[in-house]
Design an enzyme around this catalytic site. Structure first.
Site, PDB file in Angstrom:
ATOM      1  N   TYR A  97     -15.497  -6.853  -2.125  1.00 54.28           N
ATOM      2  CA  TYR A  97     -15.902  -5.753  -1.251  1.00 54.28           C
ATOM      3  C   TYR A  97     -17.325  -5.284  -1.567  1.00 54.28           C
ATOM      4  CZ  TYR A  97     -11.612  -4.472   1.269  1.00 54.28           C
ATOM      5  OH  TYR A  97     -10.549  -4.436   2.118  1.00 54.28           O
TER       6      TYR A  97
ATOM      7  N   LYS B  27      -5.431 -14.774  -8.647  1.00 52.63           N
ATOM      8  CA  LYS B  27      -5.476 -16.154  -8.166  1.00 52.63           C
ATOM      9  C   LYS B  27      -6.156 -16.970  -9.266  1.00 52.63           C
ATOM     10  CE  LYS B  27      -4.857 -19.315  -4.980  1.00 52.63           C
ATOM     11  NZ  LYS B  27      -3.521 -19.817  -4.587  1.00 52.63           N
TER      12      LYS B  27
ATOM     13  N   ASP C  40      -0.613 -15.646  -3.554  1.00 52.18           N
ATOM     14  CA  ASP C  40       0.161 -16.266  -2.464  1.00 52.18           C
ATOM     15  C   ASP C  40       1.660 -16.128  -2.725  1.00 52.18           C
ATOM     16  OD1 ASP C  40      -0.229 -17.976  -4.632  1.00 52.18           O
ATOM     17  OD2 ASP C  40      -0.468 -19.790  -3.422  1.00 52.18           O
TER      18      ASP C  40
ATOM     19  N   ASP D 226      -5.693  -4.857  -0.688  1.00 48.44           N
ATOM     20  CA  ASP D 226      -5.804  -4.467   0.726  1.00 48.44           C
ATOM     21  C   ASP D 226      -4.712  -5.164   1.529  1.00 48.44           C
ATOM     22  OD1 ASP D 226      -6.967  -3.412   3.123  1.00 48.44           O
ATOM     23  OD2 ASP D 226      -7.901  -5.370   3.472  1.00 48.44           O
TER      24      ASP D 226
ATOM     25  N   ASP E 219      -0.692  -3.577   2.899  1.00 47.24           N
ATOM     26  CA  ASP E 219      -0.231  -3.571   4.301  1.00 47.24           C
ATOM     27  C   ASP E 219       1.114  -4.273   4.412  1.00 47.24           C
ATOM     28  OD1 ASP E 219      -2.525  -2.286   5.240  1.00 47.24           O
ATOM     29  OD2 ASP E 219      -2.758  -3.654   6.944  1.00 47.24           O
TER      30      ASP E 219
HETATM   31  C1  IPM Z   1      -7.725   0.221   3.713  1.00 50.55           C
HETATM   32  C2  IPM Z   1      -8.563  -0.195   4.890  1.00 50.55           C
HETATM   33  C3  IPM Z   1     -10.027  -0.255   4.454  1.00 50.55           C
HETATM   34  C4  IPM Z   1     -10.135  -1.309   3.360  1.00 50.55           C
HETATM   35  C5  IPM Z   1     -11.042  -0.514   5.588  1.00 50.55           C
HETATM   36  C6  IPM Z   1     -10.928   0.543   6.683  1.00 50.55           C
HETATM   37  C7  IPM Z   1     -12.450  -0.586   5.089  1.00 50.55           C
HETATM   38  O1  IPM Z   1      -8.110  -1.414   5.384  1.00 50.55           O
HETATM   39  O2  IPM Z   1      -7.939   1.342   3.194  1.00 50.55           O
HETATM   40  O3  IPM Z   1      -6.843  -0.526   3.314  1.00 50.55           O
HETATM   41  O4  IPM Z   1     -10.301  -2.498   3.643  1.00 50.55           O
HETATM   42  O5  IPM Z   1     -10.044  -0.929   2.190  1.00 50.55           O
HETATM   43 MG    MG Z   2      -6.325  -2.102   4.491  1.00 55.66          MG
END
Ligand code: IPM
Ligand code: MG
Length: 356
Positions: free
Chosen positions: A135, A190, A222, A246, A250
């Site tokens: 990042y 990884k 993975d 990240d 999710d």
């Molecule tokens: C998160 C989001 C952010 C990230 C984006 C909006 C930059 O996806 O907080 O997970 O990638 O960290």
């Molecule tokens: Mg995110």
């Protein structure tokens, strides 16, 4: 206690309004000050993180953040895109430790896309490093290639990078967190391919020696993605880098029924923090009054606990959320047959009414 309120874009303002309502219902405890951020700030000032917003965030005891981003800003130069606001806040305020708990409430087991026996009772904590990795690694960019095979064509490049101190401090955060839970840390990397991950793993193993009461395991990312949907309850604390975190957070969100339920905290070394739902700005449903405010309300609860030293108030908010779920109230994202569908505002009102 001063709280900087940064609603942002898309559904951000709607969900933050509900969390603010809940905070105000706790009593006259907070001095809340709002400022624009993300696309909203770009429209007003030409920058997604204006100096006044950053200053407010720096001077506050905690930050309540909604979400940023909208497709209409996709054509802007990267440094002007809404996402730079959240990345900038994380970096400027040195918020390196991101807590993303994934808890499956019993009432929501049916809303998960996975079988009830896989997710029922799930309670795991993903700890994501937020200040390093690909990042922020330099160099990065898009340039004309000098490689013989690709000479003259455009190439994009980023740098995955972790230094030892960065891994050490997130390792300690993870081991400390595991001490208050089931005493297991799974470090995800990884290391079979990446040097960055080999260093990450070496440091994890070294720091683990300071925590003999904690069981450390390692998993390739993975495989971790697979195990998260196969047997998520086998995890306790998962610690990983910025990019893997990240993605995995999710994925973990969906185990709980909806990403609309997941709060998060991003903390610096003194537990000052930024609190935001794990989900994004969802421009497709913005303004419709149907977004789930619970992730933001639960983020406010995390703020009370971690940054403001008010654990009883945090418990009150979490109990109220639990209560509205058991009353059968559901926003569209967690609606299942036999429950009562409510709007964003109705959900916020119900949480306020359930505060005892
Ligand atoms: C998160 C989001 C952010 C990230 C984006 C909006 C930059 O996806 O907080 O997970 O990638 O960290
Ligand atoms: Mg995110």
């Amino acid at each position: 206690m001063k709280i900087a309120v940064l609603p942002g874009d898309g559904i951000g303002p709607e969900i933050v309004a509900e969390a603010v309502k809940v905070l105000q219902a706790l009593g006259p405890l907070f001095d809340l000050e709002s400022a624009p951020v993300g696309g909203a700030a770009y429209d007003l000032t030409g920058h997604p993180l204006p100096p006044a917003t950053l200053e407010l965030a720096k001077n506050a005891d905690a930050i309540l953040f909604g979400a940023v981003g909208d497709w209409k800003y996709d054509a802007l130069a990267r440094e002007l895109r809404p996402e730079q606001a959240i990345l900038g806040l994380r970096k400027h305020l040195k918020l390196f430790a991101n807590f993303r708990p994934a808890i499956c409430y019993p009432e929501l087991t049916a809303a998960s896309s996975l079988k009830a026996e896989i997710v029922g009772g799930l309670d795991i904590l993903i700890i994501r490093e937020l200040n390093g990795d690909i990042y922020f690694g330099q160099p990065r960019g898009i340039r004309t290639s000098e490689l013989p095979l690709f000479k003259g064509t455009r190439e994009g490049f980023d740098t995955m990078h972790y230094s030892e101190p960065e891994v050490e401090r997130i390792a300690r955060v993870a081991f400390e967190a595991a001490r208050k839970r089931n005493k297991k840390v799974c470090s995800v990397d990884k290391a079979n391919v990446l040097e960055t991950s080999q260093l990450w793993r070496d440091v994890m193993i070294r720091i683990a020696k300071e925590y003999p009461d904690i069981e450390l395991s390692h998993m390739y990312v993975d495989n971790a993605a697979m195990q998260l949907v196969k047997a998520p309850k086998a995890f306790d604390v998962v610690v990983t880098g910025n990019l893997f975190g990240d993605i995995l957070s999710d994925e973990a969100a969906m185990l709980t029924g909806s990403i609309g339920m997941l709060p998060s905290a991003s903390l610096d070394k003194n537990n000052k923090g930024l609190y935001e739902p794990s989900h994004g700005s969802a421009p497709d449903i913005a303004g419709k009054g149907i977004a789930n405010p619970l992730a933001t309300i639960l983020s406010a609860a995390m703020m009370l606990r971690y940054s403001l030293g008010m654990p009883e108030q945090a418990d009150r908010v979490e109990r109220a959320v639990q209560k509205v779920l058991s009353q059968g109230l559901r926003t569209a994202d967690i609606y299942t047959e036999g429950t009562q569908k409510v709007t964003t505002v109705q959900m916020g009102d119900a949480v306020v009414a359930a505060l005892i």
